[in-house]
Write a protein that holds these residues in place. Sequence first.
Motif, short mmCIF file in Angstrom:
data_model
loop_
_atom_site.label_atom_id
_atom_site.label_comp_id
_atom_site.label_asym_id
_atom_site.label_seq_id
_atom_site.Cartn_x
_atom_site.Cartn_y
_atom_site.Cartn_z
N ARG A 5 0.86 -1.18 0.00
CA ARG A 5 0.00 0.00 0.00
C ARG A 5 0.89 1.23 0.00
O ARG A 5 2.02 1.18 0.51
N PRO A 6 0.40 2.33 -0.52
CA PRO A 6 1.21 3.56 -0.47
C PRO A 6 1.57 3.91 0.97
O PRO A 6 0.78 3.72 1.88
N ARG A 7 2.78 4.37 1.15
CA ARG A 7 3.26 4.73 2.48
C ARG A 7 2.87 6.16 2.85
O ARG A 7 2.83 6.52 4.00
N GLY A 8 2.64 7.00 1.86
CA GLY A 8 2.27 8.38 2.12
C GLY A 8 3.48 9.26 2.37
O GLY A 8 4.63 8.82 2.31
N ARG A 9 3.21 10.50 2.66
CA ARG A 9 4.28 11.47 2.89
C ARG A 9 5.05 11.14 4.16
O ARG A 9 4.46 10.74 5.15
N ARG A 10 6.38 11.28 4.09
CA ARG A 10 7.23 10.94 5.22
C ARG A 10 8.48 11.82 5.19
O ARG A 10 8.80 12.40 4.17
N GLU A 11 9.16 11.87 6.32
CA GLU A 11 10.40 12.65 6.42
C GLU A 11 11.59 11.72 6.22
O GLU A 11 11.55 10.55 6.61
N TYR A 12 12.64 12.28 5.65
CA TYR A 12 13.87 11.53 5.44
C TYR A 12 15.05 12.42 5.81
O TYR A 12 15.11 13.59 5.41
N VAL A 13 15.98 11.88 6.58
CA VAL A 13 17.20 12.59 6.97
C VAL A 13 18.38 11.87 6.31
O VAL A 13 18.48 10.63 6.38
N LEU A 14 19.25 12.64 5.67
CA LEU A 14 20.43 12.05 5.01
C LEU A 14 21.29 11.33 6.04
O LEU A 14 21.38 11.73 7.20
N GLU A 15 21.94 10.25 5.60
CA GLU A 15 22.75 9.43 6.49
C GLU A 15 23.80 10.23 7.24
O GLU A 15 24.01 10.01 8.43
N ASP A 16 24.45 11.18 6.58
CA ASP A 16 25.52 11.91 7.25
C ASP A 16 25.02 12.96 8.24
O ASP A 16 25.82 13.60 8.93
N GLU A 17 23.69 13.13 8.35
CA GLU A 17 23.14 14.07 9.32
C GLU A 17 22.41 13.37 10.47
O GLU A 17 21.92 14.02 11.38
N ARG A 18 22.36 12.07 10.44
CA ARG A 18 21.58 11.33 11.43
C ARG A 18 22.16 11.40 12.84
O ARG A 18 21.45 11.19 13.81
N ASP A 19 23.44 11.70 12.98
CA ASP A 19 24.05 11.83 14.30
C ASP A 19 23.88 13.24 14.88
O ASP A 19 24.22 13.47 16.03
N LEU A 20 23.37 14.16 14.07
CA LEU A 20 23.14 15.52 14.55
C LEU A 20 21.87 15.56 15.41
O LEU A 20 21.03 14.66 15.34
N THR A 21 21.74 16.61 16.19
CA THR A 21 20.50 16.77 16.95
C THR A 21 19.36 17.04 15.97
O THR A 21 19.60 17.57 14.87
N PRO A 22 18.14 16.70 16.31
CA PRO A 22 17.01 16.92 15.40
C PRO A 22 16.90 18.37 14.91
O PRO A 22 16.53 18.60 13.75
N SER A 23 17.25 19.33 15.73
CA SER A 23 17.15 20.73 15.31
C SER A 23 18.21 21.10 14.27
O SER A 23 18.06 22.11 13.57
N GLN A 24 19.26 20.29 14.15
CA GLN A 24 20.31 20.55 13.16
C GLN A 24 20.09 19.78 11.86
O GLN A 24 20.76 20.06 10.87
N GLN A 25 19.21 18.81 11.87
CA GLN A 25 19.00 17.95 10.69
C GLN A 25 18.09 18.63 9.67
O GLN A 25 17.12 19.29 10.03
N THR A 26 18.43 18.43 8.39
CA THR A 26 17.51 18.80 7.32
C THR A 26 16.58 17.62 7.10
O THR A 26 17.03 16.48 6.98
N LYS A 27 15.29 17.91 7.06
CA LYS A 27 14.29 16.87 6.82
C LYS A 27 13.73 17.05 5.42
O LYS A 27 13.17 18.09 5.10
N PHE A 28 13.92 16.02 4.60
CA PHE A 28 13.39 16.03 3.24
C PHE A 28 12.03 15.34 3.28
O PHE A 28 11.87 14.29 3.89
N LEU A 29 11.06 15.95 2.63
CA LEU A 29 9.70 15.42 2.61
C LEU A 29 9.53 14.59 1.34
O LEU A 29 9.60 15.11 0.23
N LEU A 30 9.32 13.29 1.54
CA LEU A 30 9.19 12.36 0.42
C LEU A 30 7.77 11.85 0.31
O LEU A 30 7.05 11.77 1.30
N ASP A 31 7.39 11.47 -0.90
CA ASP A 31 6.07 10.89 -1.13
C ASP A 31 6.23 9.72 -2.09
O ASP A 31 7.27 9.55 -2.73
N ASP A 32 5.18 8.92 -2.19
CA ASP A 32 5.20 7.75 -3.06
C ASP A 32 5.24 8.17 -4.53
O ASP A 32 4.68 9.21 -4.91
N LEU A 33 5.88 7.35 -5.32
CA LEU A 33 5.89 7.57 -6.77
C LEU A 33 4.56 7.12 -7.37
O LEU A 33 3.97 6.13 -6.93
N ARG A 34 4.13 7.83 -8.38
CA ARG A 34 2.98 7.38 -9.16
C ARG A 34 3.47 6.31 -10.12
O ARG A 34 4.66 6.23 -10.43
#
Length: 128
Positions: A5-34
Amino acid sequence: MIITRPRGRREYVLEDERDLTPSQQTKFLLDDLREKDRVRIMDALQIQINDGDTSLGGVGQRVYIACKAGLKGWENLSDEKGNDVECEVSSSGEISDEALALLPWEAKREIMDAILEDSFIGEEDRGK
């Protein structure tokens, strides 16, 4: 047969930012492909044979198609001066070419991989 089933919109953090605090991380908003975007990505696959070695080509096209279709924006992205960088998105929800061009190639490749990984059945889905 197992379908997902479609997963819907979700946040993604790049691997090299995952050790940063949440306030320092860039969150990319991803959605399912058509489905039409999945087909375009599959059509962009090119098999290259050089001296008996086989490899996949068409990476640039796949990255562009996947990011244009599946990347819906970002939060907490800053420029070199620390200013927030807004993500330009069209009325149809597609990221602009200008916004996409701001991201480093490695980031776009990782984002594409995350979009594609969520677009096809995975091991965790097989057991459901």
